[in-house]
Design a protein around this motif. Structure first.
Motif, PDB file in Angstrom:
ATOM      1  N   ALA A  76      -7.107   0.361 -35.502  1.00 16.44           N
ATOM      2  CA  ALA A  76      -6.123   0.621 -34.449  1.00 16.44           C
ATOM      3  C   ALA A  76      -6.434   1.974 -33.813  1.00 16.44           C
ATOM      4  N   ASN A  77      -6.122   2.093 -32.553  1.00 14.98           N
ATOM      5  CA  ASN A  77      -6.314   3.331 -31.779  1.00 14.98           C
ATOM      6  C   ASN A  77      -7.723   3.931 -31.935  1.00 14.98           C
ATOM      7  N   PRO A  78      -8.779   3.114 -31.882  1.00 11.84           N
ATOM      8  CA  PRO A  78     -10.121   3.674 -32.047  1.00 11.84           C
ATOM      9  C   PRO A  78     -10.468   4.605 -30.892  1.00 11.84           C
ATOM     10  N   GLU A  79     -11.118   5.701 -31.249  1.00 13.33           N
ATOM     11  CA  GLU A  79     -11.450   6.713 -30.240  1.00 13.33           C
ATOM     12  C   GLU A  79     -12.873   7.190 -30.524  1.00 13.33           C
ATOM     13  N   ILE A  80     -13.748   7.062 -29.550  1.00 18.66           N
ATOM     14  CA  ILE A  80     -15.139   7.471 -29.748  1.00 18.66           C
ATOM     15  C   ILE A  80     -15.242   8.992 -29.606  1.00 18.66           C
ATOM     16  N   LEU A  81     -15.755   9.639 -30.655  1.00 16.82           N
ATOM     17  CA  LEU A  81     -15.845  11.103 -30.677  1.00 16.82           C
ATOM     18  C   LEU A  81     -17.232  11.585 -30.264  1.00 16.82           C
ATOM     19  N   TRP A  82     -18.235  10.737 -30.464  1.00 18.46           N
ATOM     20  CA  TRP A  82     -19.620  11.132 -30.198  1.00 18.46           C
ATOM     21  C   TRP A  82     -20.464   9.899 -29.919  1.00 18.46           C
ATOM     22  N   ARG A  83     -21.384  10.025 -28.968  1.00 14.72           N
ATOM     23  CA  ARG A  83     -22.324   8.940 -28.641  1.00 14.72           C
ATOM     24  C   ARG A  83     -23.725   9.492 -28.705  1.00 14.72           C
ATOM     25  N   SER A  84     -24.667   8.740 -29.288  1.00 17.67           N
ATOM     26  CA  SER A  84     -26.054   9.198 -29.345  1.00 17.67           C
ATOM     27  C   SER A  84     -26.671   9.178 -27.950  1.00 17.67           C
ATOM     28  N   GLY A  85     -27.641  10.059 -27.747  1.00 13.93           N
ATOM     29  CA  GLY A  85     -28.381  10.043 -26.489  1.00 13.93           C
ATOM     30  C   GLY A  85     -29.293   8.825 -26.421  1.00 13.93           C
ATOM     31  N   GLU A  86     -29.738   8.409 -27.585  1.00 17.42           N
ATOM     32  CA  GLU A  86     -30.604   7.233 -27.654  1.00 17.42           C
ATOM     33  C   GLU A  86     -29.788   5.977 -27.307  1.00 17.42           C
ATOM     34  N   VAL A  87     -30.374   5.106 -26.512  1.00 11.13           N
ATOM     35  CA  VAL A  87     -29.660   3.880 -26.137  1.00 11.13           C
ATOM     36  C   VAL A  87     -30.408   2.659 -26.657  1.00 11.13           C
ATOM     37  N   VAL A  88     -29.711   1.544 -26.654  1.00 11.27           N
ATOM     38  CA  VAL A  88     -30.301   0.289 -27.114  1.00 11.27           C
ATOM     39  C   VAL A  88     -29.822  -0.823 -26.178  1.00 11.27           C
ATOM     40  N   THR A  89     -30.688  -1.793 -25.948  1.00 11.56           N
ATOM     41  CA  THR A  89     -30.332  -2.933 -25.095  1.00 11.56           C
ATOM     42  C   THR A  89     -30.056  -4.141 -25.983  1.00 11.56           C
ATOM     43  N   SER A  90     -28.895  -4.766 -25.784  1.00 14.35           N
ATOM     44  CA  SER A  90     -28.543  -5.943 -26.588  1.00 14.35           C
ATOM     45  C   SER A  90     -28.137  -7.084 -25.665  1.00 14.35           C
ATOM     46  N   ASN A  91     -28.381  -8.286 -26.125  1.00 15.15           N
ATOM     47  CA  ASN A  91     -27.918  -9.465 -25.407  1.00 15.15           C
ATOM     48  C   ASN A  91     -26.486  -9.728 -25.850  1.00 15.15           C
ATOM     49  N   GLU A  92     -25.513  -9.416 -24.978  1.00 20.47           N
ATOM     50  CA  GLU A  92     -24.104  -9.506 -25.365  1.00 20.47           C
ATOM     51  C   GLU A  92     -23.440 -10.759 -24.820  1.00 20.47           C
ATOM     52  N   GLY A  93     -22.507 -11.248 -25.619  1.00 21.01           N
ATOM     53  CA  GLY A  93     -21.638 -12.321 -25.186  1.00 21.01           C
ATOM     54  C   GLY A  93     -20.212 -11.903 -25.485  1.00 21.01           C
ATOM     55  N   CYS A  94     -19.238 -12.766 -25.187  1.00 21.36           N
ATOM     56  CA  CYS A  94     -17.832 -12.397 -25.380  1.00 21.36           C
ATOM     57  C   CYS A  94     -17.015 -13.668 -25.482  1.00 21.36           C
ATOM     58  N   LEU A  95     -16.058 -13.700 -26.411  1.00 18.40           N
ATOM     59  CA  LEU A  95     -15.222 -14.892 -26.562  1.00 18.40           C
ATOM     60  C   LEU A  95     -14.387 -15.145 -25.307  1.00 18.40           C
TER      61      LEU A  95
END
Ligand code: NI
Length: 174
Positions: A76-95
């Motif tokens: 609950a209430n997730p909050e991103i505090l830090w993100r890496s500079g490195e990125v990744v490409t993913s094949n995303e889907g969604c319900l």
């Protein structure tokens, strides 16, 4: 436990910014449990409360692979505090965008703060598939879909396809 109906795009409820929960109490725990069951039944790896019509900041995930023991997460209430500079490409889907997929670029690792099932404030670091899935679900809490990260042309194609599916289903239902 109850199965919840999953909202599919296009739908204005998927574009709302969800409100934080005051605390993880019995009603929030019930929502988390129902969301997890709904996600497993739909064979998804993540689900956010707005996808079941509840505009609160609650997400559930399980990125365990087939054959691995389940690794359910309820946040609950997730909050991103830090993100890496490195990125990744993913094949995303969604319900909420059934049978639609696209390559999405996101930070490879993140650190976040959240309330757990016992209402304890916790921090965790995630990378790889878990980091991608967490970012995807947290996006839902801000009214953002994975298609909002791709080109407008591709996004338009996917949303038009989904709108068409919806219209044909409505006709059948009538
Ligand atoms: Ni999604």
């Amino acid at each position: 436990m109850a199965f919840l109906a999953i909202i599919t795009a296009p739908d204005p409820r998927l574009k709302l910014k969800a409100r934080p929960v005051g605390a993880v109490d019995d009603s929030v725990r019930r929502l988390m449990d129902d969301m997890l069951e709904t996600m497993y039944r739909a064979i998804g790896i993540g689900l956010a409360a707005p996808q079941v019509g509840v505009a609160r900041r609650v997400i559930v995930l399980d990125v365990a692979r087939e054959g691995e023991p389940p690794q359910p997460l309820k946040l609950a209430n997730p909050e991103i505090l830090w993100r890496s500079g490195e990125v990744v490409t993913s094949n995303e889907g969604c319900l909420s965008l059934p049978e639609q997929y696209a390559e999405v670029v996101r930070p490879q690792a993140i650190r976040l703060r959240y309330l757990d099932y016992q209402n304890e404030l916790r921090e965790m670091e995630a990378e790889g598939v878990l980091a991608t899935c967490l970012q995807h679900e947290i996006d839902h809490l801000n009214g953002v879909l994975f298609v909002d990260h791709i080109s407008p042309l591709k996004r338009g194609m996917i949303l038009r396809k989904l709108a068409k599916v919806k219209r044909s289903r409505a006709t059948v239902a009538a």
